[in-house]
Design a protein around this motif. Structure first.
Motif, PDB file in Angstrom:
ATOM      1  N   GLY A 202       3.190 -11.985  20.121  1.00  0.00           N
ATOM      2  CA  GLY A 202       4.627 -12.803  20.338  1.00  0.00           C
ATOM      3  C   GLY A 202       5.418 -12.712  19.064  1.00  0.00           C
ATOM      4  O   GLY A 202       5.107 -11.769  18.255  1.00  0.00           O
ATOM      5  N   GLY A 203       6.148 -13.618  18.861  1.00  0.00           N
ATOM      6  CA  GLY A 203       7.283 -13.529  17.741  1.00  0.00           C
ATOM      7  C   GLY A 203       7.767 -15.098  17.300  1.00  0.00           C
ATOM      8  O   GLY A 203       7.874 -15.858  18.185  1.00  0.00           O
ATOM      9  N   GLY A 210      18.587 -24.002  13.033  1.00  0.00           N
ATOM     10  CA  GLY A 210      17.510 -23.834  11.739  1.00  0.00           C
ATOM     11  C   GLY A 210      16.210 -24.230  12.510  1.00  0.00           C
ATOM     12  O   GLY A 210      15.447 -24.131  11.602  1.00  0.00           O
ATOM     13  N   ASP A 211      16.087 -24.588  13.829  1.00  0.00           N
ATOM     14  CA  ASP A 211      14.834 -24.888  14.184  1.00  0.00           C
ATOM     15  C   ASP A 211      14.127 -23.756  14.553  1.00  0.00           C
ATOM     16  O   ASP A 211      14.585 -22.606  15.080  1.00  0.00           O
ATOM     17  N   TRP A 212      12.741 -23.531  14.498  1.00  0.00           N
ATOM     18  CA  TRP A 212      11.951 -22.617  14.725  1.00  0.00           C
ATOM     19  C   TRP A 212      10.940 -22.649  15.748  1.00  0.00           C
ATOM     20  O   TRP A 212      10.531 -23.685  16.275  1.00  0.00           O
ATOM     21  N   TYR A 213      10.832 -21.471  16.450  1.00  0.00           N
ATOM     22  CA  TYR A 213       9.874 -21.569  17.542  1.00  0.00           C
ATOM     23  C   TYR A 213       9.038 -20.285  17.564  1.00  0.00           C
ATOM     24  O   TYR A 213       9.508 -19.277  16.945  1.00  0.00           O
ATOM     25  N   PHE A 214       7.849 -20.318  18.409  1.00  0.00           N
ATOM     26  CA  PHE A 214       6.844 -19.060  18.721  1.00  0.00           C
ATOM     27  C   PHE A 214       7.036 -18.787  20.221  1.00  0.00           C
ATOM     28  O   PHE A 214       6.646 -19.834  20.842  1.00  0.00           O
ATOM     29  N   ILE A 215       7.345 -17.638  20.546  1.00  0.00           N
ATOM     30  CA  ILE A 215       7.381 -17.143  21.962  1.00  0.00           C
ATOM     31  C   ILE A 215       6.143 -16.213  21.889  1.00  0.00           C
ATOM     32  O   ILE A 215       5.912 -15.196  21.135  1.00  0.00           O
ATOM     33  N   SER A 216       5.316 -16.371  23.008  1.00  0.00           N
ATOM     34  CA  SER A 216       3.934 -15.871  23.181  1.00  0.00           C
ATOM     35  C   SER A 216       3.670 -15.712  24.453  1.00  0.00           C
ATOM     36  O   SER A 216       4.120 -16.726  25.339  1.00  0.00           O
ATOM     37  N   PRO A 232       6.692 -25.094  19.537  1.00  0.00           N
ATOM     38  CA  PRO A 232       7.526 -25.347  18.205  1.00  0.00           C
ATOM     39  C   PRO A 232       6.742 -25.011  16.950  1.00  0.00           C
ATOM     40  O   PRO A 232       5.396 -24.982  16.997  1.00  0.00           O
ATOM     41  N   VAL A 233       7.621 -24.733  16.052  1.00  0.00           N
ATOM     42  CA  VAL A 233       7.053 -24.349  14.553  1.00  0.00           C
ATOM     43  C   VAL A 233       7.578 -24.891  13.474  1.00  0.00           C
ATOM     44  O   VAL A 233       8.864 -25.414  13.751  1.00  0.00           O
ATOM     45  N   THR A 234       6.888 -25.620  13.045  1.00  0.00           N
ATOM     46  CA  THR A 234       7.141 -26.219  11.565  1.00  0.00           C
ATOM     47  C   THR A 234       6.694 -25.724  10.462  1.00  0.00           C
ATOM     48  O   THR A 234       5.819 -25.018  10.408  1.00  0.00           O
ATOM     49  N   TRP A 235       7.136 -25.842   9.292  1.00  0.00           N
ATOM     50  CA  TRP A 235       6.981 -25.052   8.124  1.00  0.00           C
ATOM     51  C   TRP A 235       6.395 -26.273   7.058  1.00  0.00           C
ATOM     52  O   TRP A 235       6.778 -27.296   6.737  1.00  0.00           O
ATOM     53  N   THR A 236       5.057 -25.804   6.616  1.00  0.00           N
ATOM     54  CA  THR A 236       4.348 -26.649   5.640  1.00  0.00           C
ATOM     55  C   THR A 236       4.111 -25.983   4.382  1.00  0.00           C
ATOM     56  O   THR A 236       3.157 -24.882   4.723  1.00  0.00           O
ATOM     57  N   HIS A 237       4.492 -26.181   3.399  1.00  0.00           N
ATOM     58  CA  HIS A 237       4.152 -25.354   2.003  1.00  0.00           C
ATOM     59  C   HIS A 237       4.197 -23.885   2.150  1.00  0.00           C
ATOM     60  O   HIS A 237       3.338 -22.915   1.789  1.00  0.00           O
ATOM     61  N   GLY A 238       5.231 -23.489   2.773  1.00  0.00           N
ATOM     62  CA  GLY A 238       5.573 -22.114   2.896  1.00  0.00           C
ATOM     63  C   GLY A 238       5.168 -21.228   4.150  1.00  0.00           C
ATOM     64  O   GLY A 238       4.998 -20.129   4.126  1.00  0.00           O
ATOM     65  N   TRP A 239       4.379 -22.186   4.959  1.00  0.00           N
ATOM     66  CA  TRP A 239       3.647 -21.449   6.191  1.00  0.00           C
ATOM     67  C   TRP A 239       3.970 -22.110   7.352  1.00  0.00           C
ATOM     68  O   TRP A 239       4.551 -23.313   7.373  1.00  0.00           O
ATOM     69  N   PRO A 240       4.226 -21.206   8.396  1.00  0.00           N
ATOM     70  CA  PRO A 240       4.530 -21.720   9.831  1.00  0.00           C
ATOM     71  C   PRO A 240       3.402 -22.372  10.469  1.00  0.00           C
ATOM     72  O   PRO A 240       2.338 -21.709  10.439  1.00  0.00           O
TER      73      PRO A 240
END
Length: 468
Positions: A202-203, A210-216, A232-240
């Motif tokens: 996926g991707g 501005g919200d992030w998601y992962f489609i898989s 849903p995707v959240t960002w922590t310390h520069g990582w999704p």
């Protein structure tokens, strides 16, 4: 190579196809060979660049292809064969801020090494003298490249031994330079197909808010095929982080529900009805291999799909029947497909009706012999014969449930339906799920035809429609 469109990442519709003629990929896709089950388009990628949509994909035998379009509905440019090679898959293009294009892909035939190439300025060629291996691990594929806040992110999945079983794991590499060095992180825990259905290929997608998601897709391999996740995707310390990081270890866990990312758009069901009132096929229809163009028509009898009978490549082998037209069968609590067909143009030796097929098949149809038409049920060669049919109009129906147990029915008046044949378990096949479709063939000659008046698909959540 189907193209789908959504306004909210949840409700999708099919809008077109990239490849108009499958034989542009290779001759094995033609109706006189039909030799590419499970070996067609593998994990293509679509990107928007320089005011055009770009699609790249590998087939495991013929190599790398690409096309572009100003509108994703089409028309798409004639397919360009970028690289004649076997043993590669899961490619994805990426254009950097300076306009330089790159392409990442897996050589699964060589221990799953992942290669990074530069693209030519027009995107139509790989610059092979730039070939660089950037990663290798068991089963490494599903490649995507991103540049987010100045950092390069290389997404992929691979097979790891966790909790006593081999599972496909979603990974991310990141670096400040596209060639690395990269650091690595797991994005979501996977505990096996039976537990979380292994989200993997996926991707990442970012909404305008501005919200992030992962489609898989799911890797479970059930009869419905690889169905879609939206996580849903959240960002922590520069990582999704994909899913919910419930235990705070920096790796997500599967979630099974949530809010639609963008509100205000209606619920859509991909399964669609057709009265065949148009001069071109709707995009939700797909042929089983490249069709014989002279054996079907939407204009010879306006308002009908005319399917002419042709001889299978191998007698009594359903998978060598050309011009099977189908849609995807969906896994919902209730599914009902009803086709109204006209059989007055049939000839001796001809058979026509509706079918389910994947790695197995099952049909209900009409067989004509010596001028007599008889109802026929066929499950992998196990045949049940029904009554003689004296009229020229017939309704055929398929009904299945969330477990994929199908029953066929028929009617001679469109009101009263009678169950016919045994129950049939829908099946997984060749990296995709079951298909529901229309078929027409003649084991003895190239004679006869069937006219399809209507094809109505009612799935749970769609409108209640009767086929009369």
């Amino acid at each position: 190579m189907a193209v789908l469109h959504s306004k909210d990442l949840v409700n999708w519709r099919m809008i077109g196809h990239v490849v108009k003629d499958l034989t542009n990929i290779g001759p094995e896709y033609k109706y006189d060979r039909m030799n590419r089950y499970g070996r067609g388009v593998w994990a293509g990628a679509i990107r928007f660049h320089q005011n055009k949509y770009w699609v790249y994909f590998f087939t495991p035998d013929e190599g790398l292809f690409m096309s572009t379009a100003v509108d994703p509905v089409g028309p798409w440019e004639p397919l360009h064969h970028v690289w004649a090679i076997s043993g590669w898959d899961d490619g994805c293009p990426f254009w950097d801020d300076d306009g330089q294009g790159y392409f990442v892909a897996t050589n699964f035939a060589n221990n799953y090494h992942i290669h990074l190439f530069k693209l030519s300025e027009d995107g139509r060629e790989l610059l092979h003298n730039t070939d660089t291996i950037i990663h290798q691990y068991k089963g490494s594929e599903a490649n995507k490249l991103y540049k987010i806040n100045g950092v390069y992110y290389f997404f992929h999945s691979e097979v790891r031994h966790e909790e006593g079983v081999d599972v496909r794991v979603v990974m991310m590499l990141r670096a400040t330079h596209i060639y690395g060095p990269y650091e690595e992180k797991e994005l979501i825990h996977t505990h096996g197909k039976e537990v979380d259905r292994e989200p993997n290929q996926g991707g990442l997608v970012q909404t305008v808010d501005g919200d992030w998601y992962f489609i898989s897709h799911q890797g479970i391999g059930g009869w419905e095929g690889r169905t879609l996740h939206l996580l849903p995707v959240t960002w922590t310390h520069g990582w999704p982080i994909i899913g919910d990081d419930t235990d705070g270890d920096g790796i997500g866990e599967m979630v099974w529900g949530g809010n639609t990312p963008i509100n205000g758009y209606p619920v859509k069901v991909l399964a669609s009805n057709d009265d065949f009132d148009h001069e071109v096929l709707e995009p939700y229809w797909e042929w089983n291999h490249q069709p014989r163009a002279d054996k079907w028509s939407l204009v010879e009898r306006p308002g009908y799909l005319r399917l002419y009978a042709c001889q299978p490549i191998e007698k009594d082998n359903f998978f060598t029947v050309c011009n099977i037209l189908s849609q995807r069968a969906f896994r919902t609590i209730y599914n009902e497909v009803t086709a109204k067909i006209e059989i007055g143009g049939m000839a001796d030796g001809q058979e026509a009706g509706i079918c389910h097929f994947a790695q197995t098949y099952c049909t209900i149809g009409v067989r004509q012999q010596n001028g007599t038409r008889i109802l026929k049920f066929n499950h992998l060669g196990a045949i049940v014969w029904g009554p003689e049919l004296t009229g020229n109009t017939l309704w055929l129906r398929s009904v299945w449930n969330i477990d994929g147990i199908n029953r066929f029915e028929y009617s001679v008046d469109g009101d009263h339906f009678t169950s016919f044949g045994d129950a049939y378990q829908l099946s997984w096949g060749h990296y995709r799920g079951d298909r529901i479709g229309i078929y027409c063939c003649n084991s003895e000659s190239e004679e006869g035809y069937m006219d399809v008046d209507r094809f109505y698909y009612e799935a749970a959540g769609s409108l209640q429609v009767k086929c009369r």
